[in-house]
Write a protein that holds these residues in place. Sequence first.
Motif, mmCIF file in Angstrom:
data_model
loop_
_atom_site.group_PDB
_atom_site.id
_atom_site.type_symbol
_atom_site.label_atom_id
_atom_site.label_comp_id
_atom_site.label_asym_id
_atom_site.label_seq_id
_atom_site.Cartn_x
_atom_site.Cartn_y
_atom_site.Cartn_z
ATOM 1 N N LEU A 149 0.815 -1.219 0.000
ATOM 2 C CA LEU A 149 0.000 0.000 0.000
ATOM 3 C C LEU A 149 0.844 1.263 0.000
ATOM 4 O O LEU A 149 0.432 2.281 -0.561
ATOM 5 C CB LEU A 149 -0.938 0.000 1.209
ATOM 6 N N ASP A 150 2.047 1.197 0.603
ATOM 7 C CA ASP A 150 2.866 2.394 0.803
ATOM 8 C C ASP A 150 4.135 2.500 -0.032
ATOM 9 O O ASP A 150 4.647 3.597 -0.220
ATOM 10 C CB ASP A 150 3.277 2.494 2.280
ATOM 11 N N ASP A 151 4.696 1.379 -0.481
ATOM 12 C CA ASP A 151 6.019 1.389 -1.116
ATOM 13 C C ASP A 151 5.939 0.852 -2.549
ATOM 14 O O ASP A 151 5.640 -0.322 -2.750
ATOM 15 C CB ASP A 151 6.980 0.543 -0.286
ATOM 16 N N PRO A 152 6.239 1.681 -3.563
ATOM 17 C CA PRO A 152 6.135 1.251 -4.959
ATOM 18 C C PRO A 152 6.997 0.035 -5.309
ATOM 19 O O PRO A 152 6.710 -0.672 -6.265
ATOM 20 C CB PRO A 152 6.593 2.471 -5.760
ATOM 21 N N LYS A 153 8.043 -0.245 -4.552
ATOM 22 C CA LYS A 153 8.893 -1.409 -4.833
ATOM 23 C C LYS A 153 8.116 -2.720 -4.759
ATOM 24 O O LYS A 153 8.499 -3.698 -5.382
ATOM 25 C CB LYS A 153 10.073 -1.452 -3.859
ATOM 26 N N TRP A 154 7.016 -2.736 -3.988
ATOM 27 C CA TRP A 154 6.220 -3.955 -3.849
ATOM 28 C C TRP A 154 5.429 -4.282 -5.105
ATOM 29 O O TRP A 154 4.975 -5.421 -5.277
ATOM 30 C CB TRP A 154 5.271 -3.836 -2.650
ATOM 31 N N MET A 155 5.251 -3.329 -6.014
ATOM 32 C CA MET A 155 4.420 -3.560 -7.190
ATOM 33 C C MET A 155 4.942 -4.691 -8.071
ATOM 34 O O MET A 155 4.167 -5.353 -8.760
ATOM 35 C CB MET A 155 4.258 -2.277 -8.003
ATOM 36 N N GLN A 156 6.236 -4.976 -8.039
ATOM 37 C CA GLN A 156 6.784 -6.074 -8.826
ATOM 38 C C GLN A 156 6.246 -7.436 -8.356
ATOM 39 O O GLN A 156 6.331 -8.424 -9.074
ATOM 40 C CB GLN A 156 8.309 -6.063 -8.779
ATOM 41 N N SER A 157 5.679 -7.488 -7.163
ATOM 42 C CA SER A 157 5.105 -8.733 -6.635
ATOM 43 C C SER A 157 3.712 -9.028 -7.190
ATOM 44 O O SER A 157 3.174 -10.092 -6.918
ATOM 45 C CB SER A 157 5.012 -8.649 -5.106
ATOM 46 N N PHE A 158 3.138 -8.089 -7.928
ATOM 47 C CA PHE A 158 1.756 -8.225 -8.392
ATOM 48 C C PHE A 158 1.690 -8.243 -9.914
ATOM 49 O O PHE A 158 1.692 -7.191 -10.547
ATOM 50 C CB PHE A 158 0.901 -7.085 -7.831
ATOM 51 N N PRO A 159 1.600 -9.433 -10.506
ATOM 52 C CA PRO A 159 1.517 -9.501 -11.960
ATOM 53 C C PRO A 159 0.164 -9.065 -12.514
ATOM 54 O O PRO A 159 0.025 -8.870 -13.709
ATOM 55 C CB PRO A 159 1.777 -10.973 -12.265
ATOM 56 N N ARG A 160 -0.834 -8.917 -11.629
ATOM 57 C CA ARG A 160 -2.143 -8.441 -12.098
ATOM 58 C C ARG A 160 -2.749 -7.511 -11.045
ATOM 59 O O ARG A 160 -2.560 -7.701 -9.848
ATOM 60 C CB ARG A 160 -3.086 -9.603 -12.382
ATOM 61 N N ILE A 161 -3.438 -6.527 -11.531
ATOM 62 C CA ILE A 161 -4.139 -5.552 -10.699
ATOM 63 C C ILE A 161 -5.474 -5.294 -11.383
ATOM 64 O O ILE A 161 -5.488 -5.157 -12.609
ATOM 65 C CB ILE A 161 -3.325 -4.243 -10.585
ATOM 66 N N PRO A 162 -6.580 -5.177 -10.734
ATOM 67 C CA PRO A 162 -6.741 -5.261 -9.287
ATOM 68 C C PRO A 162 -6.730 -6.706 -8.796
ATOM 69 O O PRO A 162 -6.909 -7.646 -9.568
ATOM 70 C CB PRO A 162 -8.119 -4.631 -9.057
ATOM 71 N N MET A 163 -6.525 -6.830 -7.513
ATOM 72 C CA MET A 163 -6.600 -8.129 -6.856
ATOM 73 C C MET A 163 -6.965 -7.948 -5.402
ATOM 74 O O MET A 163 -6.911 -6.847 -4.873
ATOM 75 C CB MET A 163 -5.302 -8.898 -7.013
ATOM 76 N N THR A 164 -7.353 -9.048 -4.778
ATOM 77 C CA THR A 164 -7.683 -9.039 -3.359
ATOM 78 C C THR A 164 -6.454 -9.455 -2.576
ATOM 79 O O THR A 164 -5.943 -10.555 -2.771
ATOM 80 C CB THR A 164 -8.861 -9.999 -3.068
ATOM 81 N N LEU A 165 -5.951 -8.566 -1.726
ATOM 82 C CA LEU A 165 -4.811 -8.876 -0.859
ATOM 83 C C LEU A 165 -5.257 -9.797 0.279
ATOM 84 O O LEU A 165 -6.435 -10.122 0.406
ATOM 85 C CB LEU A 165 -4.230 -7.598 -0.264
ATOM 86 N N GLY A 166 -4.316 -10.135 1.145
ATOM 87 C CA GLY A 166 -4.614 -10.891 2.363
ATOM 88 C C GLY A 166 -4.123 -12.316 2.285
ATOM 89 O O GLY A 166 -4.799 -13.177 1.735
ATOM 90 N N HIS A 167 -2.926 -12.576 2.837
ATOM 91 C CA HIS A 167 -2.369 -13.931 2.807
ATOM 92 C C HIS A 167 -2.255 -14.568 4.194
ATOM 93 O O HIS A 167 -1.724 -15.653 4.318
ATOM 94 C CB HIS A 167 -1.026 -13.955 2.082
ATOM 95 N N GLU A 168 -2.763 -13.912 5.225
ATOM 96 C CA GLU A 168 -2.834 -14.507 6.568
ATOM 97 C C GLU A 168 -4.305 -14.795 6.842
ATOM 98 O O GLU A 168 -5.047 -13.910 7.252
ATOM 99 C CB GLU A 168 -2.273 -13.542 7.603
ATOM 100 N N ASN A 169 -4.739 -16.025 6.583
ATOM 101 C CA ASN A 169 -6.160 -16.346 6.607
ATOM 102 C C ASN A 169 -6.455 -17.626 7.384
ATOM 103 O O ASN A 169 -5.643 -18.544 7.427
ATOM 104 C CB ASN A 169 -6.669 -16.533 5.165
ATOM 105 N N ALA A 170 -7.649 -17.668 7.937
ATOM 106 C CA ALA A 170 -8.175 -18.886 8.570
ATOM 107 C C ALA A 170 -9.688 -18.870 8.407
ATOM 108 O O ALA A 170 -10.302 -17.808 8.276
ATOM 109 C CB ALA A 170 -7.800 -18.944 10.049
ATOM 110 N N GLY A 171 -10.271 -20.047 8.398
ATOM 111 C CA GLY A 171 -11.717 -20.118 8.246
ATOM 112 C C GLY A 171 -12.220 -21.541 8.247
ATOM 113 O O GLY A 171 -11.586 -22.443 8.800
#
Length: 177
Positions: free
Chosen positions: A45-67
């Motif tokens: 959300l804050d650092d443009p360097k992270w954009m290389q981690s996302f090959p597609r936009i938009p997407m739903t974030l959130g990788h710490e999940n339980a259910g």
Amino acid sequence: MQSWRFHGTGRPPTREEVPEPHAGPGEVVIAVKAAGLCHSDVGALDDPKWMQSFPRIPMTLGHENAGVISEVGPGMDEWKVGDRIGLTPVMPDGDAIGYGAWDGGYGPKIRATNVNLVRLPDELSFEMGATATDSGITSYHAMVTAGGLTNGMRVGVIGRGGTTAQAVETPAKAPGR
């Protein structure tokens, strides 16, 4: 269903209508009960360097999940609707839930594979289960991959955050695998 969608660094996530996921072969759908906010989400959300981690936009974030599993696809015979699970985010091909091809848990449902599923005991809260899987991978990588920890060694971990001040004895294999 509505999920919080990421459109790029410097832009707030927006709540949007997305198709409800369905379990294909080797997959389940989980009704999300807890989703943690990882430092990497804040970084995206804050650092443009992270954009290389996302090959597609938009997407739903959130990788710490339980259910709770709400749908089981073909070939997933060891799982059933109603099983309580935590999700390890990383796929065998290096992709991860909340990045790449797999939408994350900042919405009501999420798709996952057998490699992502860790059974949650009834006495463990969904909140603890959501954060434990990602922090477990992070500390495992730091100690075993980077630090050279091997089976039978004893170590102490001192630091800050969710995985600190723990004594660790290495297991014969990685937990949950």
